[in-house]
Design a protein around this motif. Structure first.
Motif, mmCIF file in Angstrom:
data_model
loop_
_atom_site.group_PDB
_atom_site.id
_atom_site.type_symbol
_atom_site.label_atom_id
_atom_site.label_comp_id
_atom_site.label_asym_id
_atom_site.label_seq_id
_atom_site.Cartn_x
_atom_site.Cartn_y
_atom_site.Cartn_z
ATOM 1 N N PHE A 92 0.835 -1.200 0.000
ATOM 2 C CA PHE A 92 0.000 0.000 0.000
ATOM 3 C C PHE A 92 0.873 1.256 0.000
ATOM 4 N N GLY A 93 1.948 1.216 0.797
ATOM 5 C CA GLY A 93 2.837 2.373 0.876
ATOM 6 C C GLY A 93 3.540 2.664 -0.440
ATOM 7 N N THR A 94 3.936 1.587 -1.134
ATOM 8 C CA THR A 94 4.604 1.772 -2.430
ATOM 9 C C THR A 94 3.674 2.458 -3.424
ATOM 10 N N ARG A 95 2.416 2.020 -3.438
ATOM 11 C CA ARG A 95 1.455 2.639 -4.358
ATOM 12 C C ARG A 95 1.200 4.106 -3.977
ATOM 13 N N LEU A 96 1.087 4.381 -2.688
ATOM 14 C CA LEU A 96 0.847 5.750 -2.247
ATOM 15 C C LEU A 96 2.023 6.659 -2.581
ATOM 16 N N LYS A 97 3.248 6.127 -2.465
ATOM 17 C CA LYS A 97 4.421 6.959 -2.728
ATOM 18 C C LYS A 97 4.422 7.470 -4.173
ATOM 19 N N THR A 98 3.943 6.659 -5.116
ATOM 20 C CA THR A 98 3.887 7.098 -6.510
ATOM 21 C C THR A 98 3.059 8.372 -6.632
ATOM 22 N N TYR A 99 1.912 8.387 -5.968
ATOM 23 C CA TYR A 99 1.046 9.565 -6.029
ATOM 24 C C TYR A 99 1.607 10.702 -5.180
ATOM 25 N N ALA A 100 2.226 10.365 -4.063
ATOM 26 C CA ALA A 100 2.801 11.401 -3.203
ATOM 27 C C ALA A 100 3.903 12.161 -3.938
ATOM 28 N N ASP A 101 4.754 11.423 -4.664
ATOM 29 C CA ASP A 101 5.813 12.082 -5.434
ATOM 30 C C ASP A 101 5.221 13.063 -6.444
ATOM 31 N N LEU A 102 4.154 12.645 -7.116
ATOM 32 C CA LEU A 102 3.518 13.509 -8.100
ATOM 33 C C LEU A 102 2.922 14.753 -7.443
ATOM 34 N N VAL A 103 2.216 14.567 -6.339
ATOM 35 C CA VAL A 103 1.600 15.696 -5.645
ATOM 36 C C VAL A 103 2.665 16.683 -5.161
ATOM 37 N N LEU A 104 3.766 16.171 -4.597
ATOM 38 C CA LEU A 104 4.813 17.047 -4.084
ATOM 39 C C LEU A 104 5.507 17.800 -5.218
ATOM 40 N N THR A 105 5.711 17.119 -6.348
ATOM 41 C CA THR A 105 6.322 17.786 -7.505
ATOM 42 C C THR A 105 5.444 18.928 -7.995
ATOM 43 N N LEU A 106 4.143 18.666 -8.136
ATOM 44 C CA LEU A 106 3.219 19.707 -8.587
ATOM 45 C C LEU A 106 3.126 20.834 -7.566
ATOM 46 N N SER A 107 3.160 20.493 -6.280
ATOM 47 C CA SER A 107 3.121 21.521 -5.241
ATOM 48 C C SER A 107 4.338 22.423 -5.315
ATOM 49 N N ASN A 108 5.521 21.818 -5.487
ATOM 50 C CA ASN A 108 6.751 22.614 -5.598
ATOM 51 C C ASN A 108 6.723 23.506 -6.827
ATOM 52 N N ALA B 54 4.089 24.706 -8.323
ATOM 53 C CA ALA B 54 3.121 25.786 -8.108
ATOM 54 C C ALA B 54 3.723 26.901 -7.267
ATOM 55 N N VAL B 55 4.415 26.530 -6.180
ATOM 56 C CA VAL B 55 5.040 27.536 -5.321
ATOM 57 C C VAL B 55 6.114 28.294 -6.089
ATOM 58 N N GLU B 56 6.909 27.557 -6.873
ATOM 59 C CA GLU B 56 7.977 28.187 -7.640
ATOM 60 C C GLU B 56 7.408 29.151 -8.684
ATOM 61 N N GLU B 57 6.306 28.755 -9.309
ATOM 62 C CA GLU B 57 5.680 29.603 -10.317
ATOM 63 C C GLU B 57 5.169 30.900 -9.689
ATOM 64 N N ILE B 58 4.498 30.800 -8.550
ATOM 65 C CA ILE B 58 4.001 32.002 -7.871
ATOM 66 C C ILE B 58 5.151 32.888 -7.423
ATOM 67 N N ASP B 59 6.205 32.260 -6.873
ATOM 68 C CA ASP B 59 7.385 33.033 -6.468
ATOM 69 C C ASP B 59 7.996 33.762 -7.655
ATOM 70 N N ALA B 60 8.043 33.068 -8.803
ATOM 71 C CA ALA B 60 8.620 33.680 -9.998
ATOM 72 C C ALA B 60 7.793 34.876 -10.444
ATOM 73 N N LEU B 61 6.469 34.710 -10.465
ATOM 74 C CA LEU B 61 5.608 35.820 -10.880
ATOM 75 C C LEU B 61 5.737 37.005 -9.929
ATOM 76 N N ARG B 62 5.878 36.696 -8.651
ATOM 77 C CA ARG B 62 5.993 37.761 -7.650
ATOM 78 C C ARG B 62 7.366 38.410 -7.692
ATOM 79 N N GLY B 63 8.396 37.611 -8.013
ATOM 80 C CA GLY B 63 9.765 38.113 -7.911
ATOM 81 C C GLY B 63 10.307 38.798 -9.139
ATOM 82 N N VAL B 64 9.650 38.696 -10.292
ATOM 83 C CA VAL B 64 10.218 39.267 -11.516
ATOM 84 C C VAL B 64 9.534 40.552 -11.940
ATOM 85 N N ARG B 65 8.693 41.116 -11.091
ATOM 86 C CA ARG B 65 8.017 42.352 -11.478
ATOM 87 C C ARG B 65 9.025 43.455 -11.790
ATOM 88 N N ARG B 66 10.064 43.531 -10.991
ATOM 89 C CA ARG B 66 11.099 44.536 -11.220
ATOM 90 C C ARG B 66 12.422 43.978 -10.709
#
Length: 305
Positions: free
Chosen positions: A62-78, A80-92
């Motif tokens: 069960f843990g092995t199967r969950l880790k596959t999805y956890a890796d995907l969720v964490l990658t997408l979360s990172n 998303a945060v990086e994208e927002i930081d980029a939009l906020r940080g490149v204004r000037r």
């Protein structure tokens, strides 16, 4: 059965380190707090996720199967945060970019123009140089981003490399060179002539030597080493020396009769992979990441097909 991002991160870290105690130290948690986080996940799902063995903690089926999805969720979360930081940080602000010459004629002007249309308050400084010089400046903090060839020994853990495009290299010479109009040249035909090239360990210099070695020939006879692209071009136009350049940079020069020409070799030379190199951390990272993503999009749009 909803998990918090932090719980998934706890779970993945335990599996990666195969130890709750080691994961707790990395996550800056107490071991009981981390164990409780995993136990709450197991209770929520109603199945065991981890089991202890001789070699440490390992996931159950069960843990092995969950880790596959956890890796995907964490990658997408990172992302998303990086994208927002980029939009906020490149204004000037400012961005210092170093480039090899082959990218300065069309790729970088196009990319920078498009980027400034989105971020008009940015100030960009562009410098030209050769591979090793640019990477040294990046490592020293004097550049924020470098567009260059990936070095053969890219082992610096502080730098990231993102491949952007791949181009064939051409052997180039003056239009008045004795080989300029000869069809189907062999590598052996190049042996009598001197070369003007960057010093080792320039990646393309090493590939040129490998090309000669693969043909059973001695190393090219280097008469001049230089880190100046302007000087290199001037030396070739005034002599029978040879050098190399990307196919794109040669084609961009064809409107001027005093520029260099590509020799007509009967066999291929080698490919250059151009990368964006930048530091993994730093206060300017959102700005750099935003430009790198924009640049990657420009390169993708240029690929045939």
């Amino acid at each position: 059965m909803a998990f918090e991002i932090r719980q998934l991160r706890h779970f993945v870290t335990v599996i990666r380190l195969a130890s709750i105690s080691a994961a707790a130290r990395e996550l800056n948690l107490t071991q009981p707090a981390l164990s409780k986080s995993i136990r709450l996940m197991e209770q929520s799902m109603g199945v065991p996720l981890l089991e202890r063995g001789p070699s440490g903690v390992s996931p159950t089926e069960f843990g092995t199967r969950l880790k596959t999805y956890a890796d995907l969720v964490l990658t997408l979360s990172n992302e998303a945060v990086e994208e927002i930081d980029a939009l906020r940080g490149v204004r000037r602000g400012a961005l210092r970019i170093g480039c090899v010459a082959s990218t300065l004629r069309s790729l970088m002007p196009s990319a920078i123009t498009g980027f400034l249309e989105r971020h008009p308050d940015m100030q960009i400084t562009v410098s030209e140089g050769l591979n090793d010089t640019l990477l040294d400046l990046l490592h020293a903090g004097r550049l924020d981003l470098v567009v260059t060839s990936r070095p053969a020994d890219a082992t610096n853990p502080d730098l990231e490399y993102l491949p952007l495009m791949e181009e064939p290299l051409r052997i180039v010479a003056s239009p008045s060179h004795p080989l300029a109009d000869v069809e189907a040249l062999e590598i052996a035909d190049l042996v009598p002539y001197p070369w003007v090239v960057p010093p080792r360990p320039d990646p393309d210099r090493l590939r040129l030597e490998a090309l000669f070695a693969g043909a059973g020939l001695p190393r090219p006879r280097v008469s001049v080493e230089t880190t100046s692209v302007v000087f290199l071009s001037g030396m070739l136009r005034g002599s029978h020396s040879l050098s190399y350049a990307t196919a794109g940079s040669v084609e961009d020069q064809t409107s001027s009769p005093s520029n260099l020409v590509a020799l007509r070799l009967g066999s291929p030379t080698w490919m250059r992979t151009t990368c964006a190199a930048y530091r993994r951390t730093g206060s300017l990272r959102p700005r750099v990441v935003a430009f790198v993503r924009h640049l990657a999009g420009v390169c993708a749009a240029r690929r045939p097909g």
